[in-house]
Every structure is written in C-alpha cells, then in structure tokens.
Design an enzyme around this catalytic site. Structure first.
Site, PDB file in Angstrom:
ATOM      1  CB  VAL A 184      -0.945   0.126   1.255  1.00 36.26           C
ATOM      2  CG1 VAL A 184      -1.882  -1.185   1.129  1.00 36.26           C
ATOM      3  CG2 VAL A 184      -0.457  -0.030   2.464  1.00 36.26           C
ATOM      4  CE  LYS A 185       4.036   2.506   4.360  1.00 35.65           C
ATOM      5  NZ  LYS A 185       3.492   1.173   4.802  1.00 35.65           N
TER       6      LYS A 185
END
Length: 385
Positions: A184-185
């Site tokens: 999710v980065k």
C-alpha cells in the site's frame, strides 16, 4: 461504489516481465534483482547505499542494531521517538534492547524539535524521526539538533519514497534512512523495504546481519567462477531479513513510475485540500516549507472522529486512522501523558482515501460526504493547534 483507503496499483505487464526473468533464470532469492534495485534506487535518489530487505520493519531493527554495535550503545540506552506512528517504529527500538523515549509532535504531525530537546538525557543515543504521511515536517531542525549533540539520526521514511527536501531526496543526511515498499506504499511490492546507511561500513555490517551473520551470500558465492563456493563463515548471530528477487523485480518496475505516481497523488491531495480548506471543522496537515512530499496520506483532524468514520462507512467510504497513540499499548503505557499534542491528534485524525485508482470526481464525492457527515454528527469547529 465503495471507496477504500488504499488500493495498490501495479504496472502489471512490466512486473510480469521482470518476474519472468527471475523464474527463467531460476533465481528468486537474494542477489540478482535485489542488487539491480539497490543500484537503481541509489542512482535515482542520490543516497550513498541501499540494502534491499523483506520489510521496512526489518530495516528499522537493522539500523538500530548496526549503529548500536558500531557506536557501543548499552542495553537500556535511549532513542527519542514519536507515539504517533505505526508500532514498527517503537517495537524496533525494544527489539534492539534500547528504550524508546516519546517526544511530542508539532502541527506537521512529526517530531517537534523543541519536544525532542526537552527529552534529551545523558543516555540519549539516537532520534528516530518519522516522516508522517510523506512530509518532512521540521526534519532539518531535528537533524541539526542531532549533529550539534553528537546523536545519531534514523529517518523512518516508510511513507517517504520520493519525498524531496530542499531539492534532494530525503535520507541522504541521516545516519540511516529506512523505506517501505509494502503493497500500500507509494512504491508498492508484495512486501519489502530498504535500509540506506550514510557509511559503507554500516551497509556492510547490515548485509552480514540480514543473512544470519553469514559472510558470503549464496548469490555472491556463485558469481566468481563456474564453481559453487560452498564454504562460508558465520561471524555473528544475525537475522533472516534479506529481500528476494521477486519483490525486487516488482520494485524495479514501480521505481520507474514513482515520480509520475507521486505527482498524481499530490494532485489528488491538492483537490482534497481545495474542497476542505474553508470548512472550519476540518484541520488539514500543513504543507512543510521546501518539501515536495510523496503524498502517501491525506490526513485531516475533526471533532467526533469515530462518529464520522461510522457515518462514512455506512455510505461505503472507508477512511483509515493513522495512528493510535502508541502509549495506549501496554508496552509503552509508562510514557502516557508526556505527549499531549500527539494524544489529541490521535483522537481526531482520519486518513481520507488516497490512491491511484481515484479520480477528481471521487475526491469531490468523498470531500462532500465528509462535510455532510460533519453536519450529521454535529461536529464542532476545529480548535487551533
């Protein structure tokens, strides 16, 4: 249609091509693509060293372990940190046999330099600065304080892939900077990270420790000639923290698009800002001077946060909370009350959905629902912080 906080975005065909190269070569572990990624990361960021790992959490622990051993820190020595972070930050300090000392945050939601100075003691050995949401906050002032006092500086840059400060990529002026490439980065893989040391001796030590203290990794033992050099020494009690070529192959692709993707995140964040800036019930995270942030999070602060979250969820909008004050967890409860600004922020923060799957209409929809929700739950105007 549901609007989620995070939705990972991958350049799928490019990723499959890079992963295919690993499978066809028969090399999916450490080496090969991990080395390619490290070299390309350093080239693009200007950082002196990079070691690709299985997570940023591993990187934080390695950063502390390497500096502790080289600089002779003792068990129980102190690292100043923030309670407004994911628990990896402070868990790593405990795992290294050190004591986290919580200092308060400022309006940027990063460490307040004055609060850091107030928490210094004769046992302070390092400061762990967290770039909350991708902003640098007042990092430069904390850096200068560390330099003046001879204290090590570790940058928890889990949110900061692509963040620039004064024109340079963040991390070059820290003793160690740790980046996350979790799914999710901003630079997503399945899960991985990197630790970037200023000194080559620390980078070399981290490479030994990340592969169980073995002095030569398997990939290196196959490269010198056609003979597999099986013999190695184990010089230390290390960890199994190294990254693998499958994750590095994906990271190489995502790195090609990082600047473009971050620019898009900043566009979406700017639209949120324009739609919410005039609402007296909403406090926005300020934009730090001379910083081009990665745009990982778009945090707002509101009254009746939990009620608003429930109201939005009922309308298929799913924000997040970054973060719960770490002093609410039992292992850090002895420090409760030291950081009132972080505590107040923790009770009022919402991270609005921010990812590459959003368009302007969806941002407008979410911002509109936030305002409607604040009406519905009877939120009070924000108190100036």
């Amino acid at each position: 249609m549901a609007v989620h906080l995070f939705v990972p975005h991958f350049s799928v065909e490019e990723c499959l091509e890079e992963v295919r190269a690993c499978l066809e070569r028969g090399w999916t572990g450490a080496g090969y693509k991990t080395l390619e990624f490290e070299a390309e990361w350093c080239r693009q960021t200007g950082l002196a060293h990079a070691h690709f790992l299985n997570s940023a959490t591993a990187g934080l622990h390695l950063a502390l372990e390497v500096l502790k051993r080289r600089l002779g820190w003792a068990a129980g020595d102190e690292v100043i940190s923030t309670p407004l972070t994911f628990v990896s930050t402070n868990h790593a300090i405990l795992h290294a046999g050190l004591r986290p000392v919580m200092a308060d945050v400022d309006r940027f939601l990063c460490l307040d330099p004055d609060a850091v100075a107030a928490r210094l003691s004769p046992r302070t050995r390092a400061v762990m600065f967290v770039g909350f949401g991708g902003t640098a906050g007042r990092y430069a002032a904390v850096r200068d304080l560390c330099r003046a006092r001879g204290i090590a500086l570790i940058l928890d840059a889990a949110h900061m892939a692509g963040t620039r400060l004064d024109g340079a990529h963040v991390g070059h002026d820290a003793d160690a900077a740790v980046f996350s490439f979790h799914a999710v980065k901003n630079l997503p893989t399945g899960d991985s990270g990197a630790v970037c040391f200023a000194q080559g001796v620390d980078d070399a030590a981290a490479r030994r420790l990340s592969w169980l203290g073995i002095d030569k990794d398997t990939y290196a033992r196959t490269q010198s000639d056609a003979t597999y050099r099986w013999r190695y020494d184990v010089a230390d009690t290390g960890f199994k923290y190294h990254g693998n070529s499958i994750m590095a192959a994906i990271a190489l692709v995502q790195l090609r698009h990082l600047e473009r993707d971050n620019a898009r995140r900043r566009q979406l964040a700017a639209r949120y800002r324009a739609r919410l800036a005039e609402d007296p019930r909403v406090t926005l995270q300020p934009e730090a001077p001379d910083c081009v942030p990665s745009g990982h999070l778009f945090p707002i602060r509101v009254d009746r946060r939990d009620d608003l979250m429930a109201w939005l969820n009922a309308r298929e909008v799913y924000p997040g909370v970054h973060y719960r004050d770490n002093t609410e967890y039992p292992m850090y409860a002895d420090q409760a009350g030291h950081c009132p600004a972080a505590r107040a922020a923790s009770l009022s923060l919402i991270s609005l959905p921010l990812h590459l799957g959003l368009d302007e209409a969806t941002v407008d929809h979410v911002a509109g629902l936030v305002r409607q929700g604040l009406d519905a739950v009877g939120a009070a105007p924000a108190v100036a912080s």
